[in-house]
Design a protein around this motif. Structure first.
Motif, PDB file in Angstrom:
ATOM      1  N   ALA A  37       0.936  -1.228   0.049  1.00  0.00           N
ATOM      2  CA  ALA A  37      -0.115  -0.057  -0.066  1.00  0.00           C
ATOM      3  C   ALA A  37       0.877   1.120  -0.034  1.00  0.00           C
ATOM      4  O   ALA A  37       0.681   2.042  -0.634  1.00  0.00           O
ATOM      5  CB  ALA A  37      -1.119  -0.173   1.249  1.00  0.00           C
ATOM      6  N   PHE A  38       1.996   1.227   0.543  1.00  0.00           N
ATOM      7  CA  PHE A  38       2.801   2.459   0.673  1.00  0.00           C
ATOM      8  C   PHE A  38       3.658   2.646  -0.735  1.00  0.00           C
ATOM      9  O   PHE A  38       3.974   3.676  -0.825  1.00  0.00           O
ATOM     10  CB  PHE A  38       3.917   2.472   1.876  1.00  0.00           C
ATOM     11  CG  PHE A  38       3.195   2.504   3.065  1.00  0.00           C
ATOM     12  CD1 PHE A  38       2.380   3.515   3.375  1.00  0.00           C
ATOM     13  CD2 PHE A  38       3.419   1.528   4.112  1.00  0.00           C
ATOM     14  CE1 PHE A  38       1.937   3.982   4.692  1.00  0.00           C
ATOM     15  CE2 PHE A  38       2.804   1.708   5.283  1.00  0.00           C
ATOM     16  CZ  PHE A  38       2.037   2.957   5.848  1.00  0.00           C
ATOM     17  N   ARG A 169      -8.118   8.693   1.847  1.00  0.00           N
ATOM     18  CA  ARG A 169      -9.132   7.662   2.151  1.00  0.00           C
ATOM     19  C   ARG A 169      -9.205   6.935   0.993  1.00  0.00           C
ATOM     20  O   ARG A 169      -9.508   7.403  -0.155  1.00  0.00           O
ATOM     21  CB  ARG A 169     -10.335   8.467   2.482  1.00  0.00           C
ATOM     22  CG  ARG A 169     -10.432   9.441   3.616  1.00  0.00           C
ATOM     23  CD  ARG A 169     -11.580  10.044   3.857  1.00  0.00           C
ATOM     24  NE  ARG A 169     -11.778  11.163   3.168  1.00  0.00           N
ATOM     25  CZ  ARG A 169     -12.733  11.344   2.083  1.00  0.00           C
ATOM     26  NH1 ARG A 169     -13.483  10.195   1.702  1.00  0.00           N
ATOM     27  NH2 ARG A 169     -12.640  12.175   1.131  1.00  0.00           N
ATOM     28  N   GLU A 170      -8.910   5.551   0.946  1.00  0.00           N
ATOM     29  CA  GLU A 170      -9.095   4.634   0.194  1.00  0.00           C
ATOM     30  C   GLU A 170     -10.048   3.544   0.495  1.00  0.00           C
ATOM     31  O   GLU A 170     -10.308   3.350   1.679  1.00  0.00           O
ATOM     32  CB  GLU A 170      -7.542   4.003  -0.296  1.00  0.00           C
ATOM     33  CG  GLU A 170      -6.716   4.996  -0.769  1.00  0.00           C
ATOM     34  CD  GLU A 170      -5.302   4.306  -1.006  1.00  0.00           C
ATOM     35  OE1 GLU A 170      -4.747   4.748  -2.067  1.00  0.00           O
ATOM     36  OE2 GLU A 170      -4.810   3.726  -0.211  1.00  0.00           O
ATOM     37  N   PRO A 171     -10.772   2.720  -0.312  1.00  0.00           N
ATOM     38  CA  PRO A 171     -11.471   1.333   0.189  1.00  0.00           C
ATOM     39  C   PRO A 171     -10.853   0.692   1.252  1.00  0.00           C
ATOM     40  O   PRO A 171      -9.706   0.207   1.108  1.00  0.00           O
ATOM     41  CB  PRO A 171     -11.533   0.672  -1.222  1.00  0.00           C
ATOM     42  CG  PRO A 171     -11.411   1.397  -2.171  1.00  0.00           C
ATOM     43  CD  PRO A 171     -10.259   2.672  -1.821  1.00  0.00           C
ATOM     44  N   GLY A 172     -11.217   0.487   2.495  1.00  0.00           N
ATOM     45  CA  GLY A 172     -10.868  -0.167   3.540  1.00  0.00           C
ATOM     46  C   GLY A 172      -9.775   0.468   4.551  1.00  0.00           C
ATOM     47  O   GLY A 172      -9.497  -0.187   5.532  1.00  0.00           O
ATOM     48  N   ALA A 173      -9.197   1.676   4.246  1.00  0.00           N
ATOM     49  CA  ALA A 173      -8.266   2.274   4.866  1.00  0.00           C
ATOM     50  C   ALA A 173      -7.992   3.539   4.573  1.00  0.00           C
ATOM     51  O   ALA A 173      -8.516   4.122   3.658  1.00  0.00           O
ATOM     52  CB  ALA A 173      -6.815   1.627   4.576  1.00  0.00           C
ATOM     53  N   ASP A 196     -13.101  -0.900   9.052  1.00  0.00           N
ATOM     54  CA  ASP A 196     -13.683  -1.701   9.824  1.00  0.00           C
ATOM     55  C   ASP A 196     -13.332  -2.793  10.442  1.00  0.00           C
ATOM     56  O   ASP A 196     -13.249  -3.968   9.453  1.00  0.00           O
ATOM     57  CB  ASP A 196     -14.990  -1.719   8.931  1.00  0.00           C
ATOM     58  CG  ASP A 196     -16.216  -2.659   9.499  1.00  0.00           C
ATOM     59  OD1 ASP A 196     -16.251  -2.586  10.732  1.00  0.00           O
ATOM     60  OD2 ASP A 196     -17.085  -3.031   8.747  1.00  0.00           O
ATOM     61  N   PRO A 197     -12.803  -3.149  11.699  1.00  0.00           N
ATOM     62  CA  PRO A 197     -13.171  -2.051  12.552  1.00  0.00           C
ATOM     63  C   PRO A 197     -11.864  -1.005  12.468  1.00  0.00           C
ATOM     64  O   PRO A 197     -10.984  -1.207  11.767  1.00  0.00           O
ATOM     65  CB  PRO A 197     -12.974  -2.514  13.820  1.00  0.00           C
ATOM     66  CG  PRO A 197     -12.216  -3.832  13.600  1.00  0.00           C
ATOM     67  CD  PRO A 197     -12.498  -4.160  12.229  1.00  0.00           C
ATOM     68  N   VAL A 198     -11.953   0.313  12.754  1.00  0.00           N
ATOM     69  CA  VAL A 198     -10.895   1.331  12.944  1.00  0.00           C
ATOM     70  C   VAL A 198      -9.709   0.828  13.926  1.00  0.00           C
ATOM     71  O   VAL A 198      -9.868   0.429  14.806  1.00  0.00           O
ATOM     72  CB  VAL A 198     -11.415   2.475  13.357  1.00  0.00           C
ATOM     73  CG1 VAL A 198     -10.368   3.659  13.354  1.00  0.00           C
ATOM     74  CG2 VAL A 198     -12.649   3.093  12.256  1.00  0.00           C
ATOM     75  N   GLY A 199      -8.628   0.776  13.161  1.00  0.00           N
ATOM     76  CA  GLY A 199      -7.313   0.155  14.023  1.00  0.00           C
ATOM     77  C   GLY A 199      -6.158   0.471  13.350  1.00  0.00           C
ATOM     78  O   GLY A 199      -6.139   0.738  11.924  1.00  0.00           O
ATOM     79  N   LEU A 200      -4.965   0.905  14.123  1.00  0.00           N
ATOM     80  CA  LEU A 200      -3.720   1.347  13.417  1.00  0.00           C
ATOM     81  C   LEU A 200      -3.166   0.078  13.285  1.00  0.00           C
ATOM     82  O   LEU A 200      -2.924  -0.986  14.030  1.00  0.00           O
ATOM     83  CB  LEU A 200      -3.066   2.205  14.588  1.00  0.00           C
ATOM     84  CG  LEU A 200      -1.445   2.255  14.048  1.00  0.00           C
ATOM     85  CD1 LEU A 200      -1.421   3.095  12.890  1.00  0.00           C
ATOM     86  CD2 LEU A 200      -0.843   2.958  15.251  1.00  0.00           C
ATOM     87  N   ARG A 201      -2.651  -0.123  11.928  1.00  0.00           N
ATOM     88  CA  ARG A 201      -2.051  -1.361  11.289  1.00  0.00           C
ATOM     89  C   ARG A 201      -0.808  -1.040  10.863  1.00  0.00           C
ATOM     90  O   ARG A 201       0.129  -2.125  10.921  1.00  0.00           O
ATOM     91  CB  ARG A 201      -2.828  -2.132  10.392  1.00  0.00           C
ATOM     92  CG  ARG A 201      -4.318  -2.584  11.007  1.00  0.00           C
ATOM     93  CD  ARG A 201      -3.928  -3.689  11.823  1.00  0.00           C
ATOM     94  NE  ARG A 201      -5.070  -4.071  12.563  1.00  0.00           N
ATOM     95  CZ  ARG A 201      -5.575  -4.003  13.608  1.00  0.00           C
ATOM     96  NH1 ARG A 201      -5.133  -2.672  14.548  1.00  0.00           N
ATOM     97  NH2 ARG A 201      -6.741  -4.561  14.041  1.00  0.00           N
TER      98      ARG A 201
END
Length: 243
Positions: A37-38, A169-173, A196-201
């Motif tokens: 993603a990065f 803002r992207e789908p899912g994150a 969903d759920p909101v969380g730092l990954r």
């Protein structure tokens, strides 16, 4: 791997061996797993860096951006402790992994898997680097590092000590890029939150020279009991505050 190779591959050891400056060492303290993603956001990162250097101003947020930030802050503030596995890769490509513990406010611990002889502990005041091979301790003021934002007692993106540089803002994150306007020269941090759920990954630290480090979390456990003694580093005779 011989001792010389380990000094090169390990950013902590390389920092000491090459006598790097504090500014050069800090971004390497959390050298990460460079997630796909990065890679996709490389152009976005370059634009963010250009924006910071050009005008020093924060992002112009849309109503949707502000709503996303409020939702993220509310979810993050419900998390008082966290345990996870982490992977990280340095800008030179070296990869390490281990266990991450967090207890807000101000506390975190990175236990690296063998053969990396490094321990990192934040106690609320200091970010402490322990080289267990030579029994040496180096300390950095936690509040002057980008990573210190992750363990604030309450996260608020409207706080005067947090400047939002970008919201993606992207789908899912959602990725939020922030800096501390009081310590802009120390760089900025991009935090990736699942929706969903909101969380730092994941998070990425970028210094003023565009050196990037990204950490990815897995097997995350929230709000579990963690012994506070995990965040205490025994005093040693060889302690080197790095200011």
């Amino acid at each position: 791997m011989d001792r010389r190779d380990r000094l090169t591959a390990n950013p902590f050891r390389a920092g000491r061996a090459a006598s790097l400056s504090r500014r050069a060492v800090l971004p390497l303290l959390l050298a990460p797993l460079l997630a796909p993603a990065f890679r996709a956001q490389a152009q976005t990162t370059a634009q963010t860096n250009a924006q910071i250097q050009a005008d020093g101003q924060g992002a112009v947020l849309t109503a949707e951006d502000s709503a996303a930030l409020e939702r993220i802050a509310a979810a993050v503030n419900e998390v008082r402790t966290l345990k996870a596995r982490f992977q990280q890769i340095a800008p030179d490509g070296s990869v390490t992994a281990g266990q991450f513990l967090m207890q807000r406010p101000g506390r975190m611990r990175f236990d690296y898997d063998a053969p990396t002889p490094i321990l990192i502990v934040a106690d609320g005041t200091w970010l402490t680097l322990v080289d267990q091979e030579v029994d040496q301790v180096t300390r950095f003021p936690l509040g002057e590092t980008p990573i210190g934002m992750l363990v604030r007692d309450r996260l608020s993106f409207t706080d005067a000590t947090i400047q939002v540089l970008e919201v993606v803002r992207e789908p899912g994150a959602t990725t939020v890029v922030v800096t501390d306007p009081r310590n802009r020269d120390e760089g900025h941090i991009a935090m990736v939150f699942t929706d969903d759920p909101v969380g730092l990954r994941e998070w990425r630290v970028t210094d003023s020279q565009n050196l990037q480090t990204v950490v990815a979390l897995s097997d995350v456990e929230l709000n579990i009991a963690i012994d506070f003694r995990q965040f205490i580093v025994r005093e040693r005779t060889d302690v080197r505050p790095d200011r």
